[in-house]
Design a protein around this motif. Structure first.
Motif, PDB file in Angstrom:
ATOM      1  N   PRO A 141       0.837  -1.198   0.000  1.00 35.95           N
ATOM      2  CA  PRO A 141       0.000   0.000   0.000  1.00 35.95           C
ATOM      3  C   PRO A 141       0.876   1.253   0.000  1.00 35.95           C
ATOM      4  CG  PRO A 141      -0.951  -1.637   1.430  1.00 35.95           C
ATOM      5  CD  PRO A 141       0.399  -2.172   0.997  1.00 35.95           C
ATOM      6  N   HIS A 142       0.450   2.245  -0.752  1.00 43.51           N
ATOM      7  CA  HIS A 142       1.270   3.400  -1.092  1.00 43.51           C
ATOM      8  C   HIS A 142       0.368   4.628  -1.101  1.00 43.51           C
ATOM      9  CE1 HIS A 142       3.300   5.983  -4.116  1.00 43.51           C
ATOM     10  NE2 HIS A 142       4.412   5.405  -3.714  1.00 43.51           N
TER      11      HIS A 142
ATOM     12  N   THR B 211      -5.020   1.519  -0.161  1.00 43.25           N
ATOM     13  CA  THR B 211      -5.730   0.321   0.293  1.00 43.25           C
ATOM     14  C   THR B 211      -5.420  -0.905  -0.557  1.00 43.25           C
ATOM     15  OG1 THR B 211      -7.682   0.776  -1.061  1.00 43.25           O
ATOM     16  CG2 THR B 211      -7.635   1.736   1.177  1.00 43.25           C
ATOM     17  N   LEU B 212      -4.595  -0.754  -1.577  1.00 46.01           N
ATOM     18  CA  LEU B 212      -4.314  -1.862  -2.498  1.00 46.01           C
ATOM     19  C   LEU B 212      -2.886  -2.360  -2.337  1.00 46.01           C
ATOM     20  CD1 LEU B 212      -5.915  -0.457  -5.772  1.00 46.01           C
ATOM     21  CD2 LEU B 212      -6.914  -2.059  -4.142  1.00 46.01           C
ATOM     22  N   ASP B 213      -2.706  -3.667  -2.528  1.00 40.02           N
ATOM     23  CA  ASP B 213      -1.371  -4.255  -2.470  1.00 40.02           C
ATOM     24  C   ASP B 213      -0.886  -4.698  -3.847  1.00 40.02           C
ATOM     25  OD1 ASP B 213      -2.945  -6.472  -2.921  1.00 40.02           O
ATOM     26  OD2 ASP B 213      -2.267  -7.570  -1.134  1.00 40.02           O
ATOM     27  N   GLN B 214      -1.490  -4.146  -4.889  1.00 42.05           N
ATOM     28  CA  GLN B 214      -1.071  -4.426  -6.252  1.00 42.05           C
ATOM     29  C   GLN B 214      -1.198  -3.183  -7.112  1.00 42.05           C
ATOM     30  OE1 GLN B 214      -3.296  -7.760  -7.805  1.00 42.05           O
ATOM     31  NE2 GLN B 214      -1.788  -9.179  -6.976  1.00 42.05           N
ATOM     32  N   ARG B 215      -0.403  -3.165  -8.174  1.00 43.06           N
ATOM     33  CA  ARG B 215      -0.478  -2.134  -9.210  1.00 43.06           C
ATOM     34  C   ARG B 215      -0.675  -2.832 -10.538  1.00 43.06           C
ATOM     35  NH1 ARG B 215       4.597   2.002  -8.110  1.00 43.06           N
ATOM     36  NH2 ARG B 215       3.713   2.896  -6.220  1.00 43.06           N
ATOM     37  N   GLY B 216      -1.271  -2.122 -11.475  1.00 38.65           N
ATOM     38  CA  GLY B 216      -1.263  -2.603 -12.843  1.00 38.65           C
ATOM     39  C   GLY B 216       0.081  -2.248 -13.465  1.00 38.65           C
ATOM     40  N   TYR B 217       0.548  -3.075 -14.367  1.00 37.04           N
ATOM     41  CA  TYR B 217       1.801  -2.805 -15.062  1.00 37.04           C
ATOM     42  C   TYR B 217       1.585  -3.021 -16.549  1.00 37.04           C
ATOM     43  CZ  TYR B 217       6.770  -2.764 -16.195  1.00 37.04           C
ATOM     44  OH  TYR B 217       7.998  -2.435 -16.721  1.00 37.04           O
ATOM     45  N   VAL B 218       1.954  -2.024 -17.339  1.00 36.91           N
ATOM     46  CA  VAL B 218       1.834  -2.058 -18.794  1.00 36.91           C
ATOM     47  C   VAL B 218       3.214  -2.316 -19.372  1.00 36.91           C
ATOM     48  CG1 VAL B 218       1.237  -0.724 -20.863  1.00 36.91           C
ATOM     49  CG2 VAL B 218      -0.076  -0.393 -18.742  1.00 36.91           C
TER      50      VAL B 218
ATOM     51  N   LEU C  80      -7.879  -2.615 -10.070  1.00 40.95           N
ATOM     52  CA  LEU C  80      -6.608  -1.902  -9.929  1.00 40.95           C
ATOM     53  C   LEU C  80      -6.815  -0.442 -10.307  1.00 40.95           C
ATOM     54  CD1 LEU C  80      -4.348  -4.568 -11.650  1.00 40.95           C
ATOM     55  CD2 LEU C  80      -4.576  -4.147  -9.202  1.00 40.95           C
ATOM     56  N   SER C  81      -6.555   0.443  -9.369  1.00 41.39           N
ATOM     57  CA  SER C  81      -6.789   1.862  -9.623  1.00 41.39           C
ATOM     58  C   SER C  81      -5.503   2.648  -9.878  1.00 41.39           C
ATOM     59  CB  SER C  81      -7.541   2.491  -8.443  1.00 41.39           C
ATOM     60  OG  SER C  81      -6.782   2.357  -7.252  1.00 41.39           O
ATOM     61  N   PHE C  82      -4.361   1.973  -9.886  1.00 45.11           N
ATOM     62  CA  PHE C  82      -3.076   2.633 -10.117  1.00 45.11           C
ATOM     63  C   PHE C  82      -2.240   1.734 -11.007  1.00 45.11           C
ATOM     64  CE2 PHE C  82       1.285   3.913  -9.096  1.00 45.11           C
ATOM     65  CZ  PHE C  82       1.181   5.303  -9.113  1.00 45.11           C
ATOM     66  N   ALA C  83      -1.628   2.308 -12.035  1.00 41.55           N
ATOM     67  CA  ALA C  83      -0.823   1.519 -12.960  1.00 41.55           C
ATOM     68  C   ALA C  83       0.446   2.284 -13.319  1.00 41.55           C
ATOM     69  CB  ALA C  83      -1.618   1.190 -14.223  1.00 41.55           C
ATOM     70  N   VAL C  84       1.461   1.545 -13.710  1.00 40.66           N
ATOM     71  CA  VAL C  84       2.752   2.111 -14.091  1.00 40.66           C
ATOM     72  C   VAL C  84       3.217   1.492 -15.405  1.00 40.66           C
ATOM     73  CG1 VAL C  84       3.467   2.647 -11.725  1.00 40.66           C
ATOM     74  CG2 VAL C  84       4.028   0.417 -12.703  1.00 40.66           C
ATOM     75  N   LEU C  85       4.161   2.176 -16.033  1.00 42.15           N
ATOM     76  CA  LEU C  85       4.810   1.670 -17.234  1.00 42.15           C
ATOM     77  C   LEU C  85       6.153   2.351 -17.375  1.00 42.15           C
ATOM     78  CD1 LEU C  85       4.626   4.143 -19.487  1.00 42.15           C
ATOM     79  CD2 LEU C  85       2.329   3.271 -19.768  1.00 42.15           C
ATOM     80  N   HIS C  86       6.993   1.794 -18.220  1.00 43.20           N
ATOM     81  CA  HIS C  86       8.256   2.430 -18.598  1.00 43.20           C
ATOM     82  C   HIS C  86       8.119   2.799 -20.065  1.00 43.20           C
ATOM     83  CE1 HIS C  86       9.537   0.265 -14.974  1.00 43.20           C
ATOM     84  NE2 HIS C  86      10.351   1.300 -14.840  1.00 43.20           N
ATOM     85  N   ALA C  87       8.314   4.053 -20.377  1.00 44.13           N
ATOM     86  CA  ALA C  87       8.065   4.553 -21.727  1.00 44.13           C
ATOM     87  C   ALA C  87       9.355   4.707 -22.531  1.00 44.13           C
ATOM     88  CB  ALA C  87       7.361   5.906 -21.656  1.00 44.13           C
ATOM     89  N   THR C  88       9.278   4.322 -23.805  1.00 42.94           N
ATOM     90  CA  THR C  88      10.342   4.681 -24.732  1.00 42.94           C
ATOM     91  C   THR C  88      10.133   6.140 -25.122  1.00 42.94           C
ATOM     92  OG1 THR C  88       9.031   4.033 -26.658  1.00 42.94           O
ATOM     93  CG2 THR C  88      10.464   2.322 -25.691  1.00 42.94           C
ATOM     94  N   ALA C  89      11.121   6.720 -25.755  1.00 42.08           N
ATOM     95  CA  ALA C  89      10.994   8.117 -26.185  1.00 42.08           C
ATOM     96  C   ALA C  89       9.821   8.288 -27.143  1.00 42.08           C
ATOM     97  CB  ALA C  89      12.289   8.584 -26.842  1.00 42.08           C
ATOM     98  N   SER C  90       9.597   7.316 -28.027  1.00 47.58           N
ATOM     99  CA  SER C  90       8.491   7.443 -28.978  1.00 47.58           C
ATOM    100  C   SER C  90       7.136   7.205 -28.314  1.00 47.58           C
ATOM    101  CB  SER C  90       8.687   6.494 -30.165  1.00 47.58           C
ATOM    102  OG  SER C  90       8.713   5.150 -29.722  1.00 47.58           O
ATOM    103  N   GLY C  91       7.099   6.417 -27.242  1.00 46.27           N
ATOM    104  CA  GLY C  91       5.842   6.146 -26.568  1.00 46.27           C
ATOM    105  C   GLY C  91       5.422   7.217 -25.587  1.00 46.27           C
ATOM    106  N   LYS C  92       6.389   7.949 -25.049  1.00 48.69           N
ATOM    107  CA  LYS C  92       6.100   8.922 -23.992  1.00 48.69           C
ATOM    108  C   LYS C  92       5.007   9.930 -24.372  1.00 48.69           C
ATOM    109  CE  LYS C  92       8.389  11.751 -20.565  1.00 48.69           C
ATOM    110  NZ  LYS C  92       9.634  12.253 -20.018  1.00 48.69           N
ATOM    111  N   PRO C  93       5.041  10.550 -25.565  1.00 52.02           N
ATOM    112  CA  PRO C  93       3.977  11.508 -25.914  1.00 52.02           C
ATOM    113  C   PRO C  93       2.584  10.863 -25.973  1.00 52.02           C
ATOM    114  CG  PRO C  93       5.828  11.723 -27.430  1.00 52.02           C
ATOM    115  CD  PRO C  93       6.093  10.519 -26.595  1.00 52.02           C
TER     116      PRO C  93
END
Length: 163
Positions: A88-89, A94-101, A132-145
């Motif tokens: 939880p963060h 209240t959640l112990d998981q995140r979505g990951y793309v 899941l109400s919170f998700a993260v990803l790592h973006a390439t330069a082309s994906g960021k926009p």
């Protein structure tokens, strides 16, 4: 969870869930994505060699899921998703998981048509469906926009290779 969430329609394309038989498609797209981002070919081949069995296990048991956009029987874009354990963060107290793309890829001839955005909308709807109400990803330069245009923001994450 066989129904595609969000009711999103794509002109001339159909969305389907990823299945274990998509193993090689995902491996090829992932390696190509990193190659296009400037990766070194021999390191990427080694990565894929180790990614393949990792992915096989997770596709089979459902820990890796996602969508492919198809033109007839040909996949033209795909996205991978996972639930990742996270304590939880403040962003999800209240959640112990995140979505990951991960592994968002659109074939070159299909780029600049909004397919990555459509895949991201599918991902967001899927995360909501899974609670899941919170998700993260790592973006390439082309994906960021693309991600920024959908409301994703940079975080304070840092990284280091420890030896």
């Amino acid at each position: 969870m066989n129904e595609i969430p969000g009711g999103i329609h794509f002109s001339g394309l159909t969305a389907r869930r990823l299945v274990p038989n998509d193993l090689e498609l995902i491996c090829v797209q992932r390696e190509t994505m990193f190659l296009e981002a400037g990766g070194e070919p021999s390191a990427l081949r080694l990565m894929t060699e180790h990614f393949r069995p990792w992915l096989r296990e997770r596709l089979l048991d459902g820990r890796y899921y996602g969508f492919a956009l198809m033109e007839d029987e040909q996949p033209v874009a795909a996205i991978g998703l996972m639930n990742i354990d996270w304590p939880p963060h403040p962003s999800h107290p209240t959640l112990d998981q995140r979505g990951y793309v991960l592994n968002v890829y659109v074939e070159p001839g299909y780029r600049r048509r909004g397919l990555a955005s459509a895949l991201m909308k599918l991902a967001e709807a899927e995360f909501v469906q899974r609670g899941l109400s919170f998700a993260v990803l790592h973006a390439t330069a082309s994906g960021k926009p693309v991600y920024e245009g959908l409301g994703w923001v940079a975080t304070s994450e840092m990284a280091k290779i420890v030896q």
